[in-house]
Design a protein around this motif. Structure first.
Motif, PDB file in Angstrom:
ATOM      1  N   PRO A   1      43.796  47.754  44.193  1.00 39.70           N
ATOM      2  CA  PRO A   1      43.345  46.698  43.278  1.00 39.70           C
ATOM      3  C   PRO A   1      41.919  46.225  43.513  1.00 39.70           C
ATOM      4  O   PRO A   1      41.327  45.594  42.632  1.00 39.70           O
ATOM      5  CB  PRO A   1      44.348  45.562  43.529  1.00 39.70           C
ATOM      6  CG  PRO A   1      44.931  45.843  44.862  1.00 39.70           C
ATOM      7  CD  PRO A   1      44.947  47.336  45.015  1.00 39.70           C
TER       8      PRO A   1
ATOM      9  N   LEU B   1      38.495  50.872  38.905  1.00 36.47           N
ATOM     10  CA  LEU B   1      39.276  50.253  37.834  1.00 36.47           C
ATOM     11  C   LEU B   1      38.408  49.579  36.779  1.00 36.47           C
ATOM     12  O   LEU B   1      38.922  49.155  35.738  1.00 36.47           O
ATOM     13  CB  LEU B   1      40.244  49.219  38.426  1.00 36.47           C
ATOM     14  CG  LEU B   1      41.439  49.763  39.209  1.00 36.47           C
ATOM     15  CD1 LEU B   1      42.185  48.621  39.880  1.00 36.47           C
ATOM     16  CD2 LEU B   1      42.372  50.551  38.307  1.00 36.47           C
TER      17      LEU B   1
ATOM     18  N   ARG C   1      39.438  47.486  33.275  1.00 36.08           N
ATOM     19  CA  ARG C   1      39.349  46.025  33.322  1.00 36.08           C
ATOM     20  C   ARG C   1      38.361  45.486  32.302  1.00 36.08           C
ATOM     21  O   ARG C   1      38.477  44.344  31.864  1.00 36.08           O
ATOM     22  CB  ARG C   1      38.978  45.585  34.733  1.00 36.08           C
ATOM     23  CG  ARG C   1      40.141  45.694  35.709  1.00 36.08           C
ATOM     24  CD  ARG C   1      39.770  45.393  37.138  1.00 36.08           C
ATOM     25  NE  ARG C   1      40.966  45.203  37.964  1.00 36.08           N
ATOM     26  CZ  ARG C   1      40.976  45.288  39.280  1.00 36.08           C
ATOM     27  NH1 ARG C   1      39.858  45.578  39.948  1.00 36.08           N
ATOM     28  NH2 ARG C   1      42.103  45.093  39.946  1.00 36.08           N
TER      29      ARG C   1
ATOM     30  N   GLU D   1      44.735  42.678  32.666  1.00 41.52           N
ATOM     31  CA  GLU D   1      45.598  43.293  33.672  1.00 41.52           C
ATOM     32  C   GLU D   1      46.814  42.421  33.960  1.00 41.52           C
ATOM     33  O   GLU D   1      46.690  41.210  34.171  1.00 41.52           O
ATOM     34  CB  GLU D   1      44.797  43.510  34.952  1.00 41.52           C
ATOM     35  CG  GLU D   1      45.563  44.219  36.048  1.00 41.52           C
ATOM     36  CD  GLU D   1      44.711  44.461  37.286  1.00 41.52           C
ATOM     37  OE1 GLU D   1      45.286  44.817  38.323  1.00 41.52           O
ATOM     38  OE2 GLU D   1      43.481  44.281  37.198  1.00 41.52           O
TER      39      GLU D   1
ATOM     40  N   ALA E   1      47.235  41.177  42.324  1.00 39.88           N
ATOM     41  CA  ALA E   1      47.949  42.155  43.157  1.00 39.88           C
ATOM     42  C   ALA E   1      48.997  41.484  44.042  1.00 39.88           C
ATOM     43  O   ALA E   1      49.134  41.794  45.221  1.00 39.88           O
ATOM     44  CB  ALA E   1      46.961  42.949  44.000  1.00 39.88           C
TER      45      ALA E   1
ATOM     46  N   LYS F   1      49.475  48.008  46.131  1.00 42.55           N
ATOM     47  CA  LYS F   1      49.607  48.224  44.692  1.00 42.55           C
ATOM     48  C   LYS F   1      48.715  49.369  44.233  1.00 42.55           C
ATOM     49  O   LYS F   1      47.496  49.343  44.439  1.00 42.55           O
ATOM     50  CB  LYS F   1      49.218  46.953  43.934  1.00 42.55           C
ATOM     51  CG  LYS F   1      49.328  47.095  42.422  1.00 42.55           C
ATOM     52  CD  LYS F   1      48.943  45.813  41.709  1.00 42.55           C
ATOM     53  CE  LYS F   1      48.972  46.024  40.199  1.00 42.55           C
ATOM     54  NZ  LYS F   1      48.612  44.803  39.460  1.00 42.55           N
TER      55      LYS F   1
ATOM     56  N   TYR G   1      50.047  50.183  37.665  1.00 40.73           N
ATOM     57  CA  TYR G   1      49.423  49.128  36.865  1.00 40.73           C
ATOM     58  C   TYR G   1      49.973  49.085  35.452  1.00 40.73           C
ATOM     59  O   TYR G   1      50.468  50.074  34.917  1.00 40.73           O
ATOM     60  CB  TYR G   1      47.907  49.364  36.785  1.00 40.73           C
ATOM     61  CG  TYR G   1      47.197  49.234  38.107  1.00 40.73           C
ATOM     62  CD1 TYR G   1      46.611  48.029  38.499  1.00 40.73           C
ATOM     63  CD2 TYR G   1      47.129  50.317  38.976  1.00 40.73           C
ATOM     64  CE1 TYR G   1      45.960  47.914  39.721  1.00 40.73           C
ATOM     65  CE2 TYR G   1      46.476  50.211  40.202  1.00 40.73           C
ATOM     66  CZ  TYR G   1      45.896  49.008  40.571  1.00 40.73           C
ATOM     67  OH  TYR G   1      45.266  48.898  41.783  1.00 40.73           O
TER      68      TYR G   1
END
Length: 276
Positions: free
Chosen positions: A212, A217, A221, A226, A231, A240, A243
């Motif tokens: 995370p 990402l 994002r 999200e 997380a 994690k 997703y």
């Protein structure tokens, strides 16, 4: 994905077993109660670690969660149909199975250890492995597609599925399911997925193999909201990496990651509604 641990003899029942399960559907038991909000869309993403577990292991977990849309990773193509048949037979839950095997291996990929091991796991040879993704849906499905990421001879074949589901409340929802690669290819694959996932409303689900706090990402994002941005719900023993991202949708309640011994990942489950 780690090198598969294939249990001896576990694939013998493929094919005829699915036919038998479908034939026994008339003996199904009543389905579990739906989510508390009947207008909610319950989604679930789960890497099911097919080389160590079977559809019968996964069905109990799925039946308890009762998702409307289930995105699966690390699953053989035939197992998606088998899983849907078990859910119908044992739990009275009618799902449409949409297998999403990524393209067959290239010659270089077929010689890689991962495909040499995946062949026995899926009941095929290393050069015709039918493995990757699947979606099970209780809702009508349209326009299913599979898009492959560029090949990487060190890895299993990677890509993403896309399809649409009709919810009965609001517009159809675009669903994207993916399992990203290792060895530093995640950022390129995230960018390709984010560039393709332009629909609204939409939900992106999958095992991203990215933590995370990783900057990879960022492309998702930038265009999506999200689920569990803090997380707070780890999906593996290491943290994690699974997703759910949303556009034009919002969560009804906090997500859930139920404990299970049927995979080395926990499912990530969220109830959604249109955001207006």
């Amino acid at each position: 994905m780690r090198r598969p641990r294939v249990r001896p003899g576990r694939r013998v029942r493929r094919g005829l077993g699915v036919v038998a399960l479908l034939a026994m559907a008339a003996c199904s038991t009543p389905a579990p109660a739906p989510p508390p909000d009947p207008a909610a869309l319950r989604v679930m993403t789960w890497n099911v670690e097919t080389h160590a577990h079977d559809p019968s292991d996964w069905a109990e977990v799925i039946a308890v969660q009762h998702p409307d849309v289930l995105a699966l990773q690390e699953i053989c193509a035939g197992e998606a149909d088998e899983l849907a048949a078990i859910l119908q037979r044992d739990h009275g839950m009618a799902y449409r199975s949409v297998p999403g095997p990524i393209r067959p291996p290239t010659p270089d990929e077929a010689r890689a250890p991962v495909n040499e091991a995946l062949g026995p796991a899926c009941g095929t040879g290393p050069d015709d492995v039918a493995f990757g993704l699947a979606v099970l849906s209780r809702l009508p499905v349209s326009d299913p597609r599979i898009t492959a990421y560029p090949p990487d001879h060190r890895d299993e074949q990677r890509g993403f599925m896309s399809l649409r589901v009709t919810t009965g409340v609001g517009p159809t929802v675009a669903v994207y399911n993916t399992h990203l690669g290792l060895n530093g290819v995640g950022l390129d694959q995230v960018r390709r997925l984010a560039d393709a996932a332009t629909a609204r409303p939409a939900v992106v689900l999958g095992d991203l193999n990215i933590g995370p706090t990783d900057p990879e990402l960022a492309p998702l994002r930038a265009g999506f909201t999200e689920v569990d941005p803090g997380a707070e719900h780890p999906t593996t023993a290491e943290g994690k990496i699974d997703y759910v991202f949303l556009r034009g949708l919002t969560t009804v309640d906090p997500p859930d990651t139920p404990d299970t011994t049927a995979s080395d990942h926990r499912p990530l489950v969220a109830d959604l509604r249109p955001s207006g």
